[in-house]
Design a protein around this motif. Structure first.
Motif, short mmCIF file in Angstrom:
data_model
loop_
_atom_site.label_atom_id
_atom_site.label_comp_id
_atom_site.label_asym_id
_atom_site.label_seq_id
_atom_site.Cartn_x
_atom_site.Cartn_y
_atom_site.Cartn_z
N ASP A 41 10.92 24.58 -50.34
CA ASP A 41 10.96 25.92 -49.80
C ASP A 41 9.53 26.33 -49.47
O ASP A 41 8.66 26.28 -50.33
CB ASP A 41 11.56 26.87 -50.85
N PHE A 59 24.74 23.07 -47.08
CA PHE A 59 24.79 23.27 -45.63
C PHE A 59 26.23 23.15 -45.12
O PHE A 59 26.71 23.99 -44.37
CB PHE A 59 23.91 22.26 -44.91
N ASP A 62 28.53 25.98 -46.37
CA ASP A 62 28.13 27.33 -45.98
C ASP A 62 29.06 27.83 -44.88
O ASP A 62 29.25 27.14 -43.88
CB ASP A 62 26.68 27.26 -45.47
N GLN A 252 17.17 28.60 -40.33
CA GLN A 252 16.96 28.16 -41.71
C GLN A 252 15.55 27.66 -41.92
O GLN A 252 14.95 27.88 -42.97
CB GLN A 252 17.95 27.05 -42.05
N GLN A 256 14.02 31.43 -42.62
CA GLN A 256 14.22 31.44 -44.08
C GLN A 256 13.31 30.46 -44.81
O GLN A 256 13.29 30.42 -46.03
CB GLN A 256 15.68 31.11 -44.39
N ASP A 258 13.55 27.43 -45.45
CA ASP A 258 14.22 26.47 -46.32
C ASP A 258 14.14 25.09 -45.67
O ASP A 258 15.01 24.69 -44.91
CB ASP A 258 15.68 26.90 -46.52
N ALA A 262 17.29 23.02 -43.93
CA ALA A 262 17.20 22.83 -42.49
C ALA A 262 17.17 21.35 -42.14
O ALA A 262 17.73 20.93 -41.13
CB ALA A 262 15.96 23.53 -41.94
#
Lengths: 290, 276
Positions: A41, A59, A62, A252, A256, A258, A262
């Protein structure tokens, strides 16, 4: 002896291209695979724990993934249908005796050269604006209530814009194919009393089968990665209504931060594209010999 | 009777083709018209088609407020640079594969094409992180490299299909007369290959100019080309239609003209030689 030298030289000439493409493909791909099994992250630097397939699990389960997969398929499918059907019709029309055909060609092909950010913003503002847009004026003049395109039908609006960009491509390729169709064959069919309708279904359409396949496969590759049109108009919204796989992974990664998630998503996108790619490579490969 | 039917047919197909062509082109035409309006006229309902106060003010404002020339220059450098470098790398490779093919040539070409099928988003994360670590974000050099590699397979393929059509006998005759490989390339191959190289160049300049995934993700201002500059008009406070139209018209004009000139080669290039 001479041939061995030529082969040697050939290899040296090809080497830079092969090497560069290999690096370009393998290095990032290996990194993506590596990141995809890490808890990585950007907001939490220094933590790179190995977590196995957890990113993939998150993923794929989601709800955003399913929504964006659906949007991707709807977008690709709709644009394909619109461009192939309308492209065939427009190509057939332009194959007729048309005065000033070259000029019409220029008008038809033009949208293809417009950069995606321009076409998206011009359509969104100048044409689709619910109050001052050109479409709103047409609707009001005809006595309808104007559509608030990006609020009422956001995905459809994106589909319209992307279809406008790719319709010239389909039309141009199908027109080129039509012009290589043997006129005599069509004339012979007409002499034998075939209707325009049956000439189309038994002669023209089979002739177009291969170029249509080429159009479908090439467009699919580009349409799976539609990004800029969404980026400048809706930003994936409202909600997830216009988020496709490409945009989901982008958000993503760069919104974000991440990296792990991603990367897992990126690999899923690669797998999806590869399924299409295998079919295309086979098809184009056959044309190498001709 | 027959002649009359033909005349009717020509009239009908001409009129419908022109109408269809006009519909295709309309968004571009409307954008160009709007770029010459005042902001007030641009929003007016009913829309003003030709009878409005024509002004070139928007074009001046776009440059003053946002340094348009800087981004246009970036577009030229990025599209031109990436294409030229790709050509330098690709010409020898395409030459070798077209003139002395081996058993592996076909496989190599297919593999090159397959790299083009990788969705850019699949490698977005590592490329972004590499660019960040090597200080390449928002740099022209980094973006030139990415655009060049992205288009390299298409460049090689297009050149290959053109080179394959050059008769080999001429090269052999030259070799018999004692020409070296270098001379062979410069004096014999190049003049015959120039049309193919030129259309490859044009198509790839178009593709690189309009590329809007890497440019949007890897640049912000210093290296930002026109695609990114236009995207900055998407923010709500930037809703100036006439100025957006002026900037857009300038951004697409050069490529539209290049595109019109190279449209015949486009089909071949974009289908990797599958449709000619």
């Amino acid at each position: 002896m001479a041939t061995r030298q030529t082969h040697m030289l050939g290899r040296i000439l090809i080497a830079p291209s092969v090497l560069l493409l290999f690096i370009w493909m393998i290095v990032p791909l290996v990194m993506t695979i590596y990141f995809s099994v890490l808890h990585y992250d950007l907001l939490n630097p220094g933590v790179h724990d190995f977590i196995g397939f957890e990113n993939y699990y998150y993923f794929l389960t989601d709800p955003a993934f399913l929504a964006s997969l659906k949007n991707t398929l709807v977008l690709v499918g709709s644009v394909l249908i619109i461009t192939v059907v309308l492209g065939t019709l427009v190509a057939l029309l332009m194959d007729q005796p048309v005065i000033g055909r070259n000029f019409v060609r220029l008008m038809v092909i033009a949208p293809f050269f417009v950069m995606p950010t321009v076409s998206a913003l011009v359509w969104k503002n100048l044409l689709m604006h619910p109050v001052s847009g050109f479409f709103a004026w047409i609707a009001t003049s005809l006595g309808f209530r104007p559509i608030d395109w990006f609020a009422q039908a956001p995905l459809f609006s994106i589909i319209l814009i992307v279809a406008w960009q790719w319709l010239p491509f389909a039309t141009l390729i199908l027109l080129t194919a039509l012009q290589s169709l043997d006129e005599e064959q069509k004339e012979a069919a007409e002499m034998d009393g075939a209707h325009a309708f049956s000439t189309f279904f038994y002669i023209t359409l089979p002739h177009l089968a291969r170029p249509i396949t080429v159009v479908i496969l090439i467009e699919t590759i580009f349409l799976l990665s539609v990004f800029a049109e969404i980026f400048v108009t809706t930003g994936g919204g409202p909600g997830l209504q216009t988020t496709n796989i490409a945009f989901l992974i982008y958000s993503q990664a760069l919104i974000q931060y991440d990296v792990g998630g991603a990367s897992a998503g990126g690999l899923v996108a690669v797998v999806i594209a590869n399924i299409v790619a295998i079919i295309l490579v086979r098809l184009v490969g056959k044309n190498l010999e001709t | 009777m027959a002649r009359k039917r033909t005349t009717t047919r020509i009239v009908v197909s001409t009129v419908s083709a022109w109408v269809v062509g006009f519909i295709f082109f309309f968004p571009i035409l409307w954008m160009i018209l709007t770029s010459f309006k005042t902001e007030l006229d641009a929003f007016s309902i009913p829309p003003k088609f030709l009878f409005f106060h024509w002004t070139t003010e928007n074009y001046a404002t776009v440059q003053e407020r946002s340094n348009y020339v800087h981004h246009a220059l970036n577009s030229v450098i990025l599209a031109g640079g990436s294409t030229l470098i790709a050509l330098l790398i690709a010409v020898p490779a395409a030459y070798a594969m077209a003139f002395s093919p081996t058993k592996r040539t076909r496989g190599t070409l297919m593999w090159m094409l397959s790299t083009k099928m990788m969705p850019p988003v699949g490698v977005l994360v590592p490329i972004y992180l590499l660019f960040r670590d090597f200080n390449l974000l928002d740099s022209r050099i980094g973006l030139i490299a990415v655009l060049c590699l992205g288009n390299l397979p298409i460049v090689i393929w297009m050149l290959f299909t053109y080179f394959k059509e050059i008769p080999k006998d001429i090269l052999e005759a030259a070799r018999m007369d004692g020409a070296t490989i270098g001379k062979e390339m410069v004096y014999i191959l190049m003049p015959m290959a120039v049309p193919g190289i030129a259309s490859t160049l044009l198509l790839n300049v178009i593709l690189a100019w309009n590329e809007a995934f890497w440019t949007l993700n890897l640049t912000t201002s210093t290296a930002a080309p026109l695609t990114v500059f236009i995207a900055s008009y998407s923010s709500p406070e930037g809703l100036f239609w006439a100025k957006l139209s002026a900037a857009s018209t300038l951004a697409i004009a050069p490529i539209l003209i290049i595109g019109w000139f190279s449209q015949k080669q486009l089909v071949r290039g974009l289908t990797f030689g599958a449709v000619k």
